[in-house]
Write an enzyme that holds these catalytic residues in place. Structure first.
Site, short mmCIF file in Angstrom:
data_model
loop_
_atom_site.label_atom_id
_atom_site.label_comp_id
_atom_site.label_asym_id
_atom_site.label_seq_id
_atom_site.Cartn_x
_atom_site.Cartn_y
_atom_site.Cartn_z
N SER A 1 0.84 -1.19 0.00
CA SER A 1 0.00 0.00 0.00
C SER A 1 0.88 1.25 0.00
CB SER A 1 -0.91 0.01 1.23
OG SER A 1 -1.59 1.23 1.27
N HIS B 1 -1.06 -1.02 -4.46
CA HIS B 1 -2.37 -0.70 -3.86
C HIS B 1 -2.38 0.79 -3.54
CE1 HIS B 1 -6.09 -1.59 -1.65
NE2 HIS B 1 -5.67 -0.72 -0.74
N ASP C 1 -4.55 3.98 -2.08
CA ASP C 1 -5.69 4.36 -1.24
C ASP C 1 -6.08 5.81 -1.48
OD1 ASP C 1 -6.13 1.95 0.36
OD2 ASP C 1 -4.13 2.35 1.16
N MET D 1 -8.66 8.65 -0.27
CA MET D 1 -9.60 8.97 0.82
C MET D 1 -10.05 10.41 0.69
SD MET D 1 -7.40 7.41 3.94
CE MET D 1 -6.71 5.75 3.89
N HIS E 1 -8.10 1.76 -4.54
CA HIS E 1 -9.13 1.54 -3.50
C HIS E 1 -9.72 2.90 -3.15
CE1 HIS E 1 -9.82 0.30 1.02
NE2 HIS E 1 -10.95 0.52 0.38
N MET F 1 -11.96 5.23 -1.14
CA MET F 1 -12.72 5.41 0.10
C MET F 1 -13.35 6.79 0.01
SD MET F 1 -9.87 3.67 2.51
CE MET F 1 -8.70 3.69 1.16
N MET G 1 -12.20 -5.46 4.32
CA MET G 1 -11.43 -4.58 5.20
C MET G 1 -11.20 -5.29 6.53
SD MET G 1 -10.75 -2.03 3.34
CE MET G 1 -9.74 -1.27 4.63
N ASP H 1 -7.31 -6.25 3.36
CA ASP H 1 -6.69 -4.94 3.48
C ASP H 1 -6.73 -4.42 4.91
OD1 ASP H 1 -5.61 -2.48 2.97
OD2 ASP H 1 -7.30 -1.71 1.81
C1 DX5 Z 1 -6.78 1.60 5.16
C2 DX5 Z 1 -6.22 1.39 3.77
C3 DX5 Z 1 -5.18 0.33 3.73
C4 DX5 Z 1 -3.92 0.68 4.47
C5 DX5 Z 1 -3.23 -0.58 4.87
O1 DX5 Z 1 -7.86 2.43 5.08
O2 DX5 Z 1 -7.26 0.99 2.89
O3 DX5 Z 1 -4.88 -0.03 2.38
O4 DX5 Z 1 -3.05 1.46 3.67
O5 DX5 Z 1 -2.17 -0.25 5.69
P1 DX5 Z 1 -1.59 -1.26 6.81
O6 DX5 Z 1 -1.10 -2.47 6.06
O7 DX5 Z 1 -0.50 -0.45 7.41
O8 DX5 Z 1 -2.70 -1.59 7.75
ZN ZN Z 2 -6.70 0.08 0.91
#
Ligand code: DX5
Ligand code: ZN
Length: 218
Positions: free
Chosen positions: A8, A33, A35, A37, A66, A68, A137, A175
């Site tokens: 990630s 990956h 993220d 947000m 991903h 969010m 998740m 994840d």
């Molecule tokens: C959380 C993200 C994850 C996060 C995972 O909201 O969707 O992808 O980056 O990070 P770790 O592996 O540190 O929990």
């Molecule tokens: Zn993620």
């Protein structure tokens, strides 16, 4: 299928982003990956399109995005144009999930659905055949570095049963809080893809950490 590893990028050093992208390019990792947000669907803002554009300029592996964010329909074409290969939306953010998934596929991307820890696998019963990837998740979305929720194993098994029963070809991605402590058990429960942020990037030697994870999963 070999279990895939998706570091990630949220846990990368943003001041050395190109270095960290090249590290993943040259490692045994399978996917990037990413993220995204929005500070509304989750209580945090990560980064947006300009940063993703910079990442995809250098990244040489599958780009697994991903989202969010609320109302992800607004940006499906934008993410396709930016080079996303997989686009995952949250079940909880999509009142017309079937339509959203078709729109993602129409842009040539694989369509993913992420589910929060409280969302029951049974809710995917009528949509599973349309989903290329379910992202379970294993933490509450919004932040890296949180601890893994143990109920995830039960959810993986339930989802695997649903996929088999419906003869679907959906991949199962996990994840949040993934490490060498739970990777093998996640694989054995039925996971196909493991996302790992802090465990990879906060380690002394991220390239070697990815090798070690891959070896553990063989
Ligand atoms: C959380 C993200 C994850 C996060 C995972 O909201 O969707 O992808 O980056 O990070 P770790 O592996 O540190 O929990
Ligand atoms: Zn993620």
């Amino acid at each position: 299928m070999n279990t895939l590893i998706a570091p990630s990028v949220l846990a990368a050093d943003f001041a050395n982003l190109q270095r960290d992208i090249e590290m993943i390019n040259n490692s045994q990792a399978d996917w990037f990956h990413i993220d995204i947000m929005d500070g509304v669907f989750v209580p945090n803002i990560s980064f947006g399109m300009p940063v993703l554009e910079a990442i995809t300029r250098h990244a040489k592996k599958t780009i697994d995005v991903h989202l969010m964010i609320v109302d992800p329909n607004r940006y499906i074409k934008t993410f396709a144009d930016l080079g996303a290969n997989n686009l995952t939306v949250h079940y909880e953010a999509c009142p017309h999930l079937h339509r959203t998934l078709q729109a993602i596929k129409a842009e040539g991307m694989k369509a993913g659905v992420a589910i929060n820890p409280h969302t029951n696998i049974d809710l995917l019963e009528d949509i599973i055949n349309d989903i290329d990837l379910v992202c379970i998740m294993s933490v509450n979305p919004g932040f890296g570095g949180q601890s893994f929720i143990e109920n995830t194993y039960t959810k993986i098994k339930k989802l695997k049963d649903l996929i088999t029963r419906k003869n679907a070809s959906t991949l199962i991605e996990i994840d949040g809080g993934v490490s060498d402590k739970n990777a093998l058990q996640l694989k054995e429960a039925g996971a196909d893809v493991l996302v790992a942020g802090n465990f990879v990037f906060r380690s002394e030697n991220p390239t070697q950490t990815i090798v070690d994870l891959k070896t553990l999963l063989q």
